[in-house]
Enzyme design. Structure first.
Site, mmCIF file in Angstrom:
data_model
loop_
_atom_site.group_PDB
_atom_site.id
_atom_site.type_symbol
_atom_site.label_atom_id
_atom_site.label_comp_id
_atom_site.label_asym_id
_atom_site.label_seq_id
_atom_site.Cartn_x
_atom_site.Cartn_y
_atom_site.Cartn_z
ATOM 1 N N LYS A 1 0.822 -1.213 0.000
ATOM 2 C CA LYS A 1 0.000 0.000 0.000
ATOM 3 C C LYS A 1 0.854 1.260 0.000
ATOM 4 O O LYS A 1 0.342 2.369 0.081
ATOM 5 C CB LYS A 1 -0.912 0.024 1.243
ATOM 6 C CG LYS A 1 -1.958 -1.054 1.262
ATOM 7 C CD LYS A 1 -2.929 -0.846 2.413
ATOM 8 C CE LYS A 1 -2.470 -1.544 3.678
ATOM 9 N NZ LYS A 1 -3.400 -1.390 4.809
ATOM 10 N N LYS B 1 2.887 2.088 2.455
ATOM 11 C CA LYS B 1 2.856 2.632 3.821
ATOM 12 C C LYS B 1 3.983 2.006 4.637
ATOM 13 O O LYS B 1 4.140 0.782 4.613
ATOM 14 C CB LYS B 1 1.499 2.252 4.424
ATOM 15 C CG LYS B 1 1.008 3.129 5.529
ATOM 16 C CD LYS B 1 -0.465 2.819 5.814
ATOM 17 C CE LYS B 1 -0.946 3.614 7.003
ATOM 18 N NZ LYS B 1 -2.364 3.453 7.267
HETATM 19 N N1 CTP Z 1 -9.142 6.225 13.514
HETATM 20 C C1 CTP Z 1 -10.083 6.988 14.231
HETATM 21 N N2 CTP Z 1 -9.716 8.220 14.713
HETATM 22 C C2 CTP Z 1 -8.463 8.706 14.495
HETATM 23 C C3 CTP Z 1 -7.512 7.927 13.791
HETATM 24 C C4 CTP Z 1 -7.893 6.685 13.303
HETATM 25 O O1 CTP Z 1 -11.227 6.581 14.426
HETATM 26 N N3 CTP Z 1 -8.159 9.901 14.959
HETATM 27 C C5 CTP Z 1 -9.552 4.928 12.976
HETATM 28 C C6 CTP Z 1 -9.455 4.858 11.458
HETATM 29 O O2 CTP Z 1 -10.608 5.446 10.876
HETATM 30 C C7 CTP Z 1 -9.381 3.365 11.211
HETATM 31 C C8 CTP Z 1 -8.646 2.858 12.479
HETATM 32 O O3 CTP Z 1 -8.663 3.928 13.428
HETATM 33 O O4 CTP Z 1 -10.676 2.796 11.148
HETATM 34 C C9 CTP Z 1 -7.215 2.461 12.181
HETATM 35 O O5 CTP Z 1 -6.652 3.539 11.483
HETATM 36 P P1 CTP Z 1 -5.143 3.702 11.063
HETATM 37 O O6 CTP Z 1 -5.078 4.021 9.622
HETATM 38 O O7 CTP Z 1 -4.327 2.603 11.594
HETATM 39 O O8 CTP Z 1 -4.797 5.007 11.951
HETATM 40 P P2 CTP Z 1 -4.486 6.508 11.574
HETATM 41 O O9 CTP Z 1 -4.054 7.174 12.823
HETATM 42 O O10 CTP Z 1 -5.623 7.117 10.793
HETATM 43 O O11 CTP Z 1 -3.204 6.313 10.646
HETATM 44 P P3 CTP Z 1 -2.762 7.090 9.345
HETATM 45 O O12 CTP Z 1 -2.608 8.525 9.757
HETATM 46 O O13 CTP Z 1 -1.452 6.435 8.953
HETATM 47 O O14 CTP Z 1 -3.873 6.872 8.328
#
Ligand code: CTP
Length: 154
Positions: free
Chosen positions: A46, A48
Site C-alpha cells: 500500500k 505505507k
Molecule cells: N481512527 C479513528 N480516529 C483517528 C484515527 C484513526 O477513528 N483519529 C480509525 C481509522 O478510521 C481506522 C482505524 O482507526 O478505522 C485504524 O486507522 P489507522 O489508519 O491505523 O490510523 P491513523 O491514525 O488514521 O493512521 P494514518 O494517519 O497512517 O492513516
C-alpha cells in the site's frame, strides 16, 4: 442466541487515543471484537511504512480489554473470508473510509464511525520529523560552537 461479532481492520501504528476510541465503540456494538492488523508486507504493497513493526502492533491490539481477537491482514481479498469464517455480523471502520467497503453489505452490516478529531499516526510522525529536524539544528549549533572554540586555540 449467537454472539454478535464485530470486525475491523487497520494498521494501528504508534497506537493512540483515536484508535482506542474507535475500537471501544466498535466493541460496544456487539459481543466480540476481531481486529485485523495490517502486516508490514501488506503495508509495503500500500506504500505505507510504519515506525512500529507488525509483531509489536498486533501484540498491543491483541492485549486491549476491548479486543477479543487480533488477526493479521495481509491482502485486500480476505475480508469476505474473514466475515464468513468468523460469523461476523458487523463490519466497522472509521469515517475516513466512508463508502469504501459498501460492497461488504452483501455479507453483513457495514458501519462507519466518526473519527476522533485531531490525532492520527501520520500527524504523530510529522511531529516526530519536526522534532528530529530541530534536534539536528541544535547539534549543528553545538558543533559550530565547539569548532569556534577550537579555532581560538589554533
Ligand atoms: N481512527 C479513528 N480516529 C483517528 C484515527 C484513526 O477513528 N483519529 C480509525 C481509522 O478510521 C481506522 C482505524 O482507526 O478505522 C485504524 O486507522 P489507522 O489508519 O491505523 O490510523 P491513523 O491514525 O488514521 O493512521 P494514518 O494517519 O497512517 O492513516
Amino acid at each position: 442466541m449467537a454472539s454478535k461479532v464485530v470486525l475491523t481492520y487497520g494498521t494501528f501504528d504508534l497506537f493512540h487515543i483515536g484508535h482506542l476510541n474507535l475500537l471501544r465503540r466498535l466493541r460496544a456494538l456487539g459481543d466480540r471484537l476481531i481486529v485485523g492488523v495490517s502486516t508490514d508486507e501488506f503495508n509495503a504493497l500500500k506504500g505505507k511504512k510504519t515506525i512500529i513493526g507488525f509483531d509489536d502492533r498486533i501484540e498491543i491490539v491483541r492485549n486491549l480489554k476491548c479486543v477479543d481477537m487480533a488477526i493479521p491482514e495481509d491482502n485486500w481479498e480476505q475480508k469476505v473470508d474473514d466475515i464468513r469464517g468468523h460469523g461476523v455480523s458487523i463490519f466497522g471502520m472509521g469515517s475516513d473510509w466512508e463508502g469504501r467497503f459498501d460492497e461488504l453489505k452483501a455479507h453483513c452490516e457495514v458501519v462507519y464511525l466518526p473519527r476522533t478529531e485531531g490525532v492520527s499516526s501520520t500527524q504523530i510522525k510529522k511531529t516526530l520529523q519536526v522534532l528530529d529536524r530541530s534536534h539536528v539544528q541544535e547539534l549543528k549549533q553545538a558543533l559550530d560552537l565547539i569548532a569556534s572554540i577550537v579555532d581560538r586555540f589554533e
